[in-house]
Design a protein around this motif. Sequence first.
Motif, PDB file in Angstrom:
ATOM      1  N   GLU A  62       0.851  -1.190   0.000  1.00  0.00           N
ATOM      2  CA  GLU A  62       0.000   0.000   0.000  1.00  0.00           C
ATOM      3  C   GLU A  62       0.889   1.243   0.000  1.00  0.00           C
ATOM      4  OE1 GLU A  62      -3.706  -0.441   2.709  1.00  0.00           O
ATOM      5  OE2 GLU A  62      -2.157  -1.736   3.580  1.00  0.00           O
ATOM      6  N   THR A  63       0.453   2.258  -0.730  1.00  0.00           N
ATOM      7  CA  THR A  63       1.219   3.512  -0.777  1.00  0.00           C
ATOM      8  C   THR A  63       0.311   4.691  -0.445  1.00  0.00           C
ATOM      9  OG1 THR A  63       0.755   3.863  -3.138  1.00  0.00           O
ATOM     10  CG2 THR A  63       2.731   2.565  -2.565  1.00  0.00           C
ATOM     11  N   MET A  64       0.934   5.746   0.044  1.00  0.00           N
ATOM     12  CA  MET A  64       0.230   7.011   0.330  1.00  0.00           C
ATOM     13  C   MET A  64       1.019   8.143  -0.326  1.00  0.00           C
ATOM     14  SD  MET A  64      -0.967   6.930   4.323  1.00  0.00           S
ATOM     15  CE  MET A  64      -1.260   8.699   4.301  1.00  0.00           C
ATOM     16  N   GLU A  65       0.347   8.909  -1.173  1.00  0.00           N
ATOM     17  CA  GLU A  65       0.986  10.061  -1.802  1.00  0.00           C
ATOM     18  C   GLU A  65       0.173  11.309  -1.475  1.00  0.00           C
ATOM     19  OE1 GLU A  65       2.496  10.042  -5.642  1.00  0.00           O
ATOM     20  OE2 GLU A  65       3.154   7.944  -5.613  1.00  0.00           O
ATOM     21  N   ASP A  66       0.854  12.341  -1.056  1.00  0.00           N
ATOM     22  CA  ASP A  66       0.218  13.596  -0.630  1.00  0.00           C
ATOM     23  C   ASP A  66      -0.283  14.369  -1.859  1.00  0.00           C
ATOM     24  OD1 ASP A  66      -0.611  15.900   0.559  1.00  0.00           O
ATOM     25  OD2 ASP A  66       1.171  16.133   1.830  1.00  0.00           O
ATOM     26  N   VAL A  67      -1.606  14.629  -1.873  1.00  0.00           N
ATOM     27  CA  VAL A  67      -2.209  15.435  -2.964  1.00  0.00           C
ATOM     28  C   VAL A  67      -2.911  16.663  -2.396  1.00  0.00           C
ATOM     29  CG1 VAL A  67      -2.470  13.537  -4.612  1.00  0.00           C
ATOM     30  CG2 VAL A  67      -4.245  13.949  -2.895  1.00  0.00           C
ATOM     31  N   THR A  68      -2.440  17.125  -1.253  1.00  0.00           N
ATOM     32  CA  THR A  68      -3.058  18.299  -0.611  1.00  0.00           C
ATOM     33  C   THR A  68      -3.017  19.505  -1.532  1.00  0.00           C
ATOM     34  OG1 THR A  68      -2.352  17.453   1.541  1.00  0.00           O
ATOM     35  CG2 THR A  68      -2.996  19.766   1.427  1.00  0.00           C
ATOM     36  N   GLU A  69      -1.952  19.601  -2.315  1.00  0.00           N
ATOM     37  CA  GLU A  69      -1.807  20.762  -3.199  1.00  0.00           C
ATOM     38  C   GLU A  69      -2.970  20.865  -4.185  1.00  0.00           C
ATOM     39  OE1 GLU A  69       1.464  22.633  -6.331  1.00  0.00           O
ATOM     40  OE2 GLU A  69       1.905  20.804  -5.211  1.00  0.00           O
ATOM     41  N   VAL A  70      -3.432  19.711  -4.667  1.00  0.00           N
ATOM     42  CA  VAL A  70      -4.562  19.724  -5.608  1.00  0.00           C
ATOM     43  C   VAL A  70      -5.818  20.278  -4.942  1.00  0.00           C
ATOM     44  CG1 VAL A  70      -6.051  18.293  -7.054  1.00  0.00           C
ATOM     45  CG2 VAL A  70      -3.602  17.783  -6.892  1.00  0.00           C
ATOM     46  N   PHE A  71      -6.073  19.846  -3.700  1.00  0.00           N
ATOM     47  CA  PHE A  71      -7.245  20.340  -2.982  1.00  0.00           C
ATOM     48  C   PHE A  71      -7.085  21.817  -2.613  1.00  0.00           C
ATOM     49  CE2 PHE A  71      -7.802  15.812  -2.607  1.00  0.00           C
ATOM     50  CZ  PHE A  71      -9.174  15.632  -2.578  1.00  0.00           C
ATOM     51  N   ASP A  72      -5.841  22.207  -2.298  1.00  0.00           N
ATOM     52  CA  ASP A  72      -5.610  23.629  -1.996  1.00  0.00           C
ATOM     53  C   ASP A  72      -5.866  24.493  -3.225  1.00  0.00           C
ATOM     54  OD1 ASP A  72      -4.993  22.997   0.580  1.00  0.00           O
ATOM     55  OD2 ASP A  72      -2.794  23.036   0.289  1.00  0.00           O
ATOM     56  N   GLU A  73      -5.434  23.970  -4.382  1.00  0.00           N
ATOM     57  CA  GLU A  73      -5.680  24.717  -5.617  1.00  0.00           C
ATOM     58  C   GLU A  73      -7.172  24.848  -5.892  1.00  0.00           C
ATOM     59  OE1 GLU A  73      -3.567  22.678  -8.610  1.00  0.00           O
ATOM     60  OE2 GLU A  73      -1.599  23.488  -8.056  1.00  0.00           O
ATOM     61  N   ARG A  74      -7.927  23.779  -5.586  1.00  0.00           N
ATOM     62  CA  ARG A  74      -9.385  23.882  -5.764  1.00  0.00           C
ATOM     63  C   ARG A  74      -9.974  24.941  -4.842  1.00  0.00           C
ATOM     64  NH1 ARG A  74     -13.749  19.198  -4.333  1.00  0.00           N
ATOM     65  NH2 ARG A  74     -12.888  19.642  -2.257  1.00  0.00           N
ATOM     66  N   ALA A  75      -9.557  24.922  -3.564  1.00  0.00           N
ATOM     67  CA  ALA A  75     -10.047  25.913  -2.616  1.00  0.00           C
ATOM     68  C   ALA A  75      -9.670  27.326  -3.055  1.00  0.00           C
ATOM     69  CB  ALA A  75      -9.512  25.630  -1.215  1.00  0.00           C
ATOM     70  N   MET A  76      -8.424  27.490  -3.531  1.00  0.00           N
ATOM     71  CA  MET A  76      -7.998  28.791  -4.002  1.00  0.00           C
ATOM     72  C   MET A  76      -8.790  29.210  -5.241  1.00  0.00           C
ATOM     73  SD  MET A  76      -4.167  30.093  -4.985  1.00  0.00           S
ATOM     74  CE  MET A  76      -4.075  28.949  -6.369  1.00  0.00           C
ATOM     75  N   GLY A  77      -9.060  28.226  -6.128  1.00  0.00           N
ATOM     76  CA  GLY A  77      -9.861  28.525  -7.324  1.00  0.00           C
ATOM     77  C   GLY A  77     -11.251  29.023  -6.962  1.00  0.00           C
ATOM     78  N   PHE A  78     -11.884  28.345  -5.985  1.00  0.00           N
ATOM     79  CA  PHE A  78     -13.204  28.803  -5.546  1.00  0.00           C
ATOM     80  C   PHE A  78     -13.129  30.199  -4.929  1.00  0.00           C
ATOM     81  CE2 PHE A  78     -14.638  24.194  -5.277  1.00  0.00           C
ATOM     82  CZ  PHE A  78     -15.521  24.316  -6.339  1.00  0.00           C
ATOM     83  N   ALA A  79     -12.096  30.456  -4.135  1.00  0.00           N
ATOM     84  CA  ALA A  79     -11.964  31.762  -3.491  1.00  0.00           C
ATOM     85  C   ALA A  79     -11.782  32.862  -4.530  1.00  0.00           C
ATOM     86  CB  ALA A  79     -10.793  31.745  -2.507  1.00  0.00           C
ATOM     87  N   VAL A  80     -10.888  32.594  -5.509  1.00  0.00           N
ATOM     88  CA  VAL A  80     -10.655  33.589  -6.567  1.00  0.00           C
ATOM     89  C   VAL A  80     -11.919  33.804  -7.385  1.00  0.00           C
ATOM     90  CG1 VAL A  80      -9.372  34.042  -8.692  1.00  0.00           C
ATOM     91  CG2 VAL A  80      -8.175  33.130  -6.693  1.00  0.00           C
ATOM     92  N   TYR A  81     -12.596  32.711  -7.711  1.00  0.00           N
ATOM     93  CA  TYR A  81     -13.799  32.845  -8.525  1.00  0.00           C
ATOM     94  C   TYR A  81     -14.903  33.584  -7.775  1.00  0.00           C
ATOM     95  CZ  TYR A  81     -16.937  31.772 -12.340  1.00  0.00           C
ATOM     96  OH  TYR A  81     -17.770  31.890 -13.415  1.00  0.00           O
TER      97      TYR A  81
END
Length: 465
Positions: free
Chosen positions: A150-169
């Motif tokens: 089993e592996t775990m890879e951090d994708v927090t940046e993708v979710f942060d970009e979504r949150a930032m996209g919503f904020a900017v929009y």
Amino acid sequence: MKFLYKILLWAIIIMAAAFGLSGFLFVNFVFQTALEREVDQALDDSNILRFAFETAALNIPTKYNVLQDNAVEQIGARLESSGQVSGRRLRLSDEEKGLLYASEGFAEDASLLQEVSENTRIWRIIRQGEHYYILTGVQVNALGRNLYLETMEDVTEVFDERAMGFAVYRRVTLAMLACCALVMFLITIWLTKPIRILTRATRKMAGGEYGYRARQIGSDELGDLTRDFNSMANVLENTIGELKEEVRAREDFIAAFAHELKTPLTAIIGYADLLRSRKLDEEKHFLSSNYIYTEGKRLENMSFRLLDIIVTKREQIEPQPGPAGVLFQYLKDMFACNTEQELRISCQEGTVYAEANLIKSVLLNLVDNALKASRPGGVVEVNGKQTEGGYEFQVKDYGVGIPEEELKKVTEAFYMVDKSRSRSKNGAGLGLALCVEILRLHKSTLQIESTVGEGTCIRFVLPSA
């Protein structure tokens, strides 16, 4: 709420909904695309780790043909250290899905491990604290053992970009809504200007300014509405003018009627009181009685004329055909004893469609007025002829005539051009008013031509059936 604000409010609501939905779909599409890319990358890394694990297992010397647990731990540690730059975490489990090796901070959730089977690639998004990870699971075959990786890879940046996209929009949407609201406000003011003009016109007309008209702007539906409103206002103004004229005519009628009653009643009461209170000689007694009789007859005549006018305003007639000569013969018989003026009657044979008794009353009144307007020894002409539209009657005298400014008023009840002359001849000003009402029932009108000092000519045509 004013119509202007309703339009503006609904426009803002629709734009906000449109911007919000489109922004959500756009940002979410970008997010899903990035997430799918990260998932594919995580699955690819998982396959690479599996291949690296199997390769490393073949290179580890062992005195048995089965991979030992401590060897698994060593391989797992080397694989983890080789991926520290990317923040990779991994966990290895045995055939019974028991833990053999796990990176520090690896998720304790083992639900994904239960779904892993041969030749499957399982993944899931999990959240730990403020971070998001892609958790993957595959089966590894090494030296006869079926292990689980089993592996775990951090994708927090993708979710942060979504949150930032919503904020900017959101900020962009608010700015666009503010600009659009201003533009829509100006457009709404321009679009509703005709409505405000109509409202102002309506208020002014309600305040009594019946001559005020709304200014037409444009040729669209609101322009058509403004034009129709002005047309309605013209009709309303004319109707109000007619009503005012009718009210004035009724007031004049009542005043004239009261005056006409007062004059004979005063004479009757005065002479009756004279007869009652004094003993008069025979001549004065006769004169007083004659005044009472004459004024009484005038009141009687006025009452009958008024009654005729009221009846003609309410009744419908059924014209019957009849010879025109009968009407002219009636006039000859009625005025046969007249010795002051000459009555000349000339008529063509023809058929008259009318209520004979009513038309006799019209002719009688017209001839009587003509005789009263003529000087002693004067001539009154009565003519009749058949025309294309019906039968035409004409009564002409060569008397005092009627002033031009009086012509429109002579058909009003109680109106008399020369009141002293009319009263002296037992008139009350009701004859022409009665004639107008009778001819109205016959779908005809009086046509009056007159010159002061030369005489008057009155004609009317009774239409054919």
